[in-house]
Design an enzyme around this catalytic site. Sequence first.
Site, PDB file in Angstrom:
ATOM      1  CE1 TYR A  78      -3.312  -3.032   0.969  1.00  0.00           C
ATOM      2  CE2 TYR A  78      -4.385  -1.167  -0.081  1.00  0.00           C
ATOM      3  CZ  TYR A  78      -4.385  -2.494   0.287  1.00  0.00           C
ATOM      4  OH  TYR A  78      -5.465  -3.289  -0.036  1.00  0.00           O
ATOM      5  CD  GLN A 112     -15.971   0.326  -7.928  1.00  0.00           C
ATOM      6  OE1 GLN A 112     -16.058  -0.880  -7.676  1.00  0.00           O
ATOM      7  NE2 GLN A 112     -15.923   0.774  -9.176  1.00  0.00           N
ATOM      8  CB  VAL A 114      -7.987   3.771  -1.967  1.00  0.00           C
ATOM      9  CG1 VAL A 114      -8.992   2.648  -1.684  1.00  0.00           C
ATOM     10  CG2 VAL A 114      -6.826   3.234  -2.791  1.00  0.00           C
ATOM     11  CG  ASP A 115      -7.046   7.926  -6.798  1.00  0.00           C
ATOM     12  OD1 ASP A 115      -7.025   7.090  -7.710  1.00  0.00           O
ATOM     13  OD2 ASP A 115      -7.864   8.889  -6.781  1.00  0.00           O
ATOM     14  CG  HIS A 130     -13.834  -0.188  -2.386  1.00  0.00           C
ATOM     15  ND1 HIS A 130     -13.768  -0.501  -3.733  1.00  0.00           N
ATOM     16  CD2 HIS A 130     -14.944  -0.827  -1.920  1.00  0.00           C
ATOM     17  CE1 HIS A 130     -14.786  -1.295  -4.049  1.00  0.00           C
ATOM     18  NE2 HIS A 130     -15.511  -1.503  -2.977  1.00  0.00           N
ATOM     19  CB  CYS A 138      -4.874   1.838  15.315  1.00  0.00           C
ATOM     20  SG  CYS A 138      -4.266   0.514  16.382  1.00  0.00           S
ATOM     21  CB  CYS A 141      -7.408   1.019  19.242  1.00  0.00           C
ATOM     22  SG  CYS A 141      -6.468   2.360  18.489  1.00  0.00           S
ATOM     23  CB  CYS A 166      -1.669   2.645  17.261  1.00  0.00           C
ATOM     24  SG  CYS A 166      -2.941   3.609  18.087  1.00  0.00           S
ATOM     25  CG  ASN A 232     -14.037   0.093 -19.308  1.00  0.00           C
ATOM     26  OD1 ASN A 232     -13.004  -0.251 -19.902  1.00  0.00           O
ATOM     27  ND2 ASN A 232     -14.327  -0.320 -18.086  1.00  0.00           N
TER      28      ASN A 232
HETATM   29  P1  OAD Z   1     -10.375  -2.963 -12.175  1.00  0.00           P
HETATM   30  O1  OAD Z   1      -8.888  -3.039 -12.268  1.00  0.00           O
HETATM   31  O2  OAD Z   1     -11.179  -4.185 -11.849  1.00  0.00           O
HETATM   32  O3  OAD Z   1     -10.986  -2.406 -13.546  1.00  0.00           O
HETATM   33  C1  OAD Z   1     -10.440  -1.260 -14.118  1.00  0.00           C
HETATM   34  C2  OAD Z   1     -11.300  -0.919 -15.338  1.00  0.00           C
HETATM   35  O4  OAD Z   1     -10.790   0.273 -15.904  1.00  0.00           O
HETATM   36  C3  OAD Z   1     -11.255  -1.987 -16.436  1.00  0.00           C
HETATM   37  O5  OAD Z   1     -12.588  -2.253 -16.863  1.00  0.00           O
HETATM   38  C4  OAD Z   1     -10.449  -1.323 -17.557  1.00  0.00           C
HETATM   39  O6  OAD Z   1     -10.926  -1.728 -18.848  1.00  0.00           O
HETATM   40  C5  OAD Z   1     -10.769   0.129 -17.305  1.00  0.00           C
HETATM   41  N1  OAD Z   1      -9.767   1.089 -17.816  1.00  0.00           N
HETATM   42  C6  OAD Z   1      -8.444   0.910 -17.979  1.00  0.00           C
HETATM   43  N2  OAD Z   1      -7.882   2.057 -18.452  1.00  0.00           N
HETATM   44  C7  OAD Z   1      -8.890   2.968 -18.560  1.00  0.00           C
HETATM   45  C8  OAD Z   1      -8.971   4.326 -18.979  1.00  0.00           C
HETATM   46  N3  OAD Z   1      -7.877   4.995 -19.394  1.00  0.00           N
HETATM   47  N4  OAD Z   1     -10.178   4.949 -18.969  1.00  0.00           N
HETATM   48  C9  OAD Z   1     -11.290   4.283 -18.566  1.00  0.00           C
HETATM   49  N5  OAD Z   1     -11.294   2.992 -18.145  1.00  0.00           N
HETATM   50  C10 OAD Z   1     -10.102   2.353 -18.154  1.00  0.00           C
HETATM   51  O7  OAD Z   1     -10.690  -1.787 -11.127  1.00  0.00           O
HETATM   52  P2  OAD Z   1     -12.082  -1.464 -10.443  1.00  0.00           P
HETATM   53  O8  OAD Z   1     -13.237  -1.788 -11.338  1.00  0.00           O
HETATM   54  O9  OAD Z   1     -12.007  -0.082  -9.930  1.00  0.00           O
HETATM   55  O10 OAD Z   1     -11.643  -2.949  -4.234  1.00  0.00           O
HETATM   56  O11 OAD Z   1     -12.064  -2.485  -9.200  1.00  0.00           O
HETATM   57  C11 OAD Z   1     -13.103  -2.356  -8.261  1.00  0.00           C
HETATM   58  C12 OAD Z   1     -12.570  -2.807  -6.944  1.00  0.00           C
HETATM   59  O12 OAD Z   1     -11.993  -4.113  -7.077  1.00  0.00           O
HETATM   60  C13 OAD Z   1     -11.437  -1.965  -6.408  1.00  0.00           C
HETATM   61  O13 OAD Z   1     -11.911  -0.811  -5.756  1.00  0.00           O
HETATM   62  C14 OAD Z   1     -10.819  -2.923  -5.404  1.00  0.00           C
HETATM   63  C15 OAD Z   1     -10.944  -4.250  -6.117  1.00  0.00           C
HETATM   64  O14 OAD Z   1     -11.351  -5.249  -5.242  1.00  0.00           O
HETATM   65  C16 OAD Z   1     -10.960  -2.983  -3.041  1.00  0.00           C
HETATM   66  O15 OAD Z   1      -9.753  -2.857  -2.977  1.00  0.00           O
HETATM   67  C17 OAD Z   1     -11.842  -3.178  -1.872  1.00  0.00           C
END
Ligand code: OAD
Length: 267
Positions: A78, A112, A114-115, A130, A138, A141, A166, A232
């Site tokens: 991370y 979704q 985290v940035d 997320h 921590c 706690c 912590c 996408n």
């Molecule tokens: P993914 O890595 O699953 O999917 C990223 C998506 O972005 C894919 O469908 C790509 O085709 C698309 N992509 C790539 N480049 C792109 C661009 N320049 N413009 C637009 N789209 C583009 O990531 P997420 O769908 O965000 O959760 O994943 C969802 C969650 O899965 C994350 O938040 C994480 C993971 O589990 C946790 O960490 C709890």
Amino acid sequence: MPPELDASAAPPQFPSSLLDALRQARHVLVFTGAGVSAESGIPTFREALKGLWERFDPRELATPEAFQRDPALVWGWYEWRRMQIRHAEPNPGHRAIATLARHVAQLSLVTQNVDDLHERAGSTVIAHLHGQISKPICFNCGLPTFHPEDRPEEPEGGRRLEPPRCGTCGGAIRPGVVWFGEPLPTEDWSHAMEAARSADLVISVGTSNLVYPAAEIPELAARRGATLILVNPAATAMDPIARYTLQGPAGVILPALVAAAFPSLGA
Ligand code: OAD
């Protein structure tokens, strides 16, 4: 390095029905995933397991059990990602969403990711489903804390970094993100559901729509009759229920969409 945009490429064209729907929308819900940050050089979630982490499965890194088993490995992954985020800049896709909010009656942004690139582009995020990598807590706690020095360290040897402790209970500090099997933050979830129940147009950007319950947000709105627009380069699980699928990178599609829908108002 993010891909070079091909300046010679013709700007994307949009159906007039799509532009009218955006102009007349009462409440726009923008739902984003890792793809919206891809052109800022942040690997998408599933790409983030390339390179140093190629041999790991997310379940080996993004779970409380993984952190208990090997805190230095998980914290190192991370911190590697946090360092990338600190060095990244919002891209035209993030900025187009912030611009769009100034042109529509109401815009709710649910992510979704985290940035903090949406915030740094000037957007208000109503829900980080997320969590946020910049808000560690921590592990023991649960108290929110801060990074000892707000300067992410390059994990030694590129992989392992002991988490800080912590100040209150001495427990290990963990990333402030939601791991597999953990509940989503209650307040963020209720804000996102509220928006999904009220929006009449949804733009889902850069997400594979594979992870629940987050993926329920655009799905619920679409099933209620909201116009669902997907942005996408690739097909996603949500394509069958989308009204429009705009195939291309967010950093190209979104600015062109906003300019086409609101030409007179400028960016
Ligand atoms: P993914 O890595 O699953 O999917 C990223 C998506 O972005 C894919 O469908 C790509 O085709 C698309 N992509 C790539 N480049 C792109 C661009 N320049 N413009 C637009 N789209 C583009 O990531 P997420 O769908 O965000 O959760 O994943 C969802 C969650 O899965 C994350 O938040 C994480 C993971 O589990 C946790 O960490 C709890």
